[in-house]
Design a protein around this motif. Sequence first.
Motif, PDB file in Angstrom:
ATOM      1  N   LYS A  18       1.107   7.836  -5.766  1.00  0.00           N
ATOM      2  CA  LYS A  18       0.127   8.883  -6.135  1.00  0.00           C
ATOM      3  C   LYS A  18       0.319   9.964  -5.269  1.00  0.00           C
ATOM      4  O   LYS A  18       0.281  11.442  -6.127  1.00  0.00           O
ATOM      5  N   THR A  61       1.175  -1.000  -0.110  1.00  0.00           N
ATOM      6  CA  THR A  61       0.423   0.140  -0.122  1.00  0.00           C
ATOM      7  C   THR A  61       0.856   0.926   0.120  1.00  0.00           C
ATOM      8  O   THR A  61       0.295   2.379  -0.801  1.00  0.00           O
ATOM      9  N   LYS A 114     -10.811   4.441  -7.305  1.00  0.00           N
ATOM     10  CA  LYS A 114     -10.479   3.091  -7.454  1.00  0.00           C
ATOM     11  C   LYS A 114      -9.505   2.359  -5.906  1.00  0.00           C
ATOM     12  O   LYS A 114      -9.209   2.987  -5.712  1.00  0.00           O
ATOM     13  N   ASN A 115     -10.255   1.342  -5.078  1.00  0.00           N
ATOM     14  CA  ASN A 115      -9.474   1.344  -4.160  1.00  0.00           C
ATOM     15  C   ASN A 115      -8.432   0.540  -4.362  1.00  0.00           C
ATOM     16  O   ASN A 115      -8.044  -0.116  -5.100  1.00  0.00           O
ATOM     17  N   TRP A 116      -7.158   0.609  -3.514  1.00  0.00           N
ATOM     18  CA  TRP A 116      -6.083   1.090  -3.777  1.00  0.00           C
ATOM     19  C   TRP A 116      -5.369   0.556  -2.923  1.00  0.00           C
ATOM     20  O   TRP A 116      -4.073  -0.024  -2.352  1.00  0.00           O
ATOM     21  N   LYS A 123       1.433   2.294  -3.723  1.00  0.00           N
ATOM     22  CA  LYS A 123       0.654   2.957  -4.627  1.00  0.00           C
ATOM     23  C   LYS A 123       0.454   4.155  -3.506  1.00  0.00           C
ATOM     24  O   LYS A 123       0.188   5.547  -4.635  1.00  0.00           O
ATOM     25  N   ASP A 166      -6.995   6.780  -6.772  1.00  0.00           N
ATOM     26  CA  ASP A 166      -5.900   6.189  -7.150  1.00  0.00           C
ATOM     27  C   ASP A 166      -4.891   7.009  -8.019  1.00  0.00           C
ATOM     28  O   ASP A 166      -5.074   8.480  -7.914  1.00  0.00           O
TER      29      ASP A 166
END
Length: 685
Positions: A418, A411, A542-544, A414, A536
């Motif tokens: 971002k 996580t 959108k789930n990241w 990601k 994102d």
Amino acid sequence: MIKIQNVVLAKRTLPVAGLLFLFACNIQAQAVKSKTIFIDKSNMDLSVKPGNDFFEYANGKWLKNNPVPPKETRWGSFVQLKEFNSNALKSILTEASASKNPTGFVEKTVGDFYAAGMDSAAIEKEGHTPIDADLKRIKNIKDLAGIVNESAVFRTQGPGSPLFGFAVDQDRKDPNKMMPELSQGGTTLPDRDYYLKSDPRTLKIQLAYKTYIVTLFQLTGTDSTTARKNAETIFAIEKKMAESQMTRVEMRDPVKTYNKFSLSDLSKTTSSLDWKSVLVMMKVSGQDTVIVNNPKFFVDLNTLLINTPVADWKIYLEWNLLKTSAPYLSSPFVNASFEFNKIQSGQKVQTPRWERMSGLTDRSIGELLGQLYVAKYFNQKSKARMDEMIKNLVKAYEIRIKNLDWMSPVTKEKALAKLYAFTPKIGYPEKWKTYDGLVINRKNFLQNVRNATQWNYADMVNQVGKPVDRKRFGMTPPTVNAYYNASLNEIVFPAGILQFPFFDADADDAVNYGGIGAVIGHEISHGFDDSGCQYDKDGALKNWWTPEDQTRFKAKAKTLQEQFDGYTVLDTIHVNGKLTMGENIGDLGGLNAAYEAFKMTKQGMSDERIDGFTPTQRFFLSWAQVWRMNVLPETSAQLILTDSHSPGMYRTIGTPVNMDAWYKAFDVQPGDKLYKKPEDRIKIW
């Protein structure tokens, strides 16, 4: 958005000529004087222990010496800077409107717009005649189809937005597309609770609202008995709409408010609203899909349309015309609007006409006025310093993300992607809007307002089906604010906020990082707050997150909610920790990141005192003076319902009490009122 009151803009979604000139000069002189000091001890109450009340310690004497002026509802650093910018705009507009030979379209258009608004003699003479044709058209409506059609006319031509909200924005799940969006609406009062609650404060506002309705109808020739009946009819309709609306807390959920429908499927749920036809009437054609934030609202609206007599809907439309036109008509209408506002906000006297017209010009044709503002007031040196600070804040955030002990490596990767994808915008847009086709006439004030509204509406709907314009600004250059846009993954800082006390190119790093540095960090943190974190790096909803990391994040956010829930604002009214969650996370992450970045500077690594304060003390004092604010009780009560930001007092203390550096800087010890045990201090980003 840092604001006096930050929402994720993407989806939640400023007398005699000589005397005015002297006043403007005095404001500027005060600003210059403040800049030479930056942290002014005369504004502080050094008799208060920082660990007992940091807000009072940092701002106590200023608060006592600066009551809310009669024309304001609150008074503090934000409003003072806004006032300085208002005077700057007045100077620009007065010069433009007086010019016999304007230099071009920009100067002529803003000058004519302002001149028409300042021509009170012509406005008084016209009374309500500018809206007589609209009133007649509404009275001639025969059926429900006519009501729906007139609502569309209102939306495209400027008299208001009855029944529901409408906008064109990026598709949250496919941010490269611009989509039409429908939202709950139809009400006038600031929040649904004003229709649904029955405490004395709410009942007083309801009564004032009905009185306001009666007054405006009577001013256009309606007898008192009919006007009172109209008020009850309008309130009943709007109360029904309020009952169908989501709360502001619910509206913060970007997943819950994302409901994509084909127009045919949506129309099956609303027999009185054929959405393909409605969108065409609202100048949107060739679309087969729409996003709806609250589908239940539209189902209920359809029922209300069917069950309410057409005669009542005509009254409702008349009211929408009256309330949106009143500020631009003769003084009885303007005064009635102000009398209603007084009950809600506590404001004592009407804002001067020049100030209202300056603000209106900025809101209506802001990228024309903004060009003149930037040319005269924006310092390019400030932009270069901001570029540097933003890079440092991103670096600080990178360090903090890498060092998180509660987030897994997958996580983190990601989150960093971002962070690296953020787009900063500073000052003003690279490409200005041209306002081609906009007609402004010095002799027709209300029509000018409508022409500008129509131009801006057309500019919005013309984006449908076109590539996303990633260069646009969501605020005008003179705005004292900043924002984060989730679907563009951008942080934006208009020229208006790049002034003291937020920023000064000549100030020491402690002052700038405690001010604009924390604002930069705040906006970055919106990309990682409880709403923004669901988008994102490309701006898609959108789930990241891994499920485990998401659970840990929500647990930490809940402790912050509980902290702010415990703050009392007014008698029994508390801060709403759920409503203010995003802003509180923004402050917590932002100030921590700003401090991290500050400690990388030469001053941050030193112990050199200025005016008796260490670098770290100056950093936190800069933060505190940004949020100093006196607020009228009526306004405080309203903001708790409507504002996603915590009051300035609690923004001042709510983050520092979770930072070890603040305890060390001011020797805060167990037994002090603000003391929190190290294990209880909340650390998210």
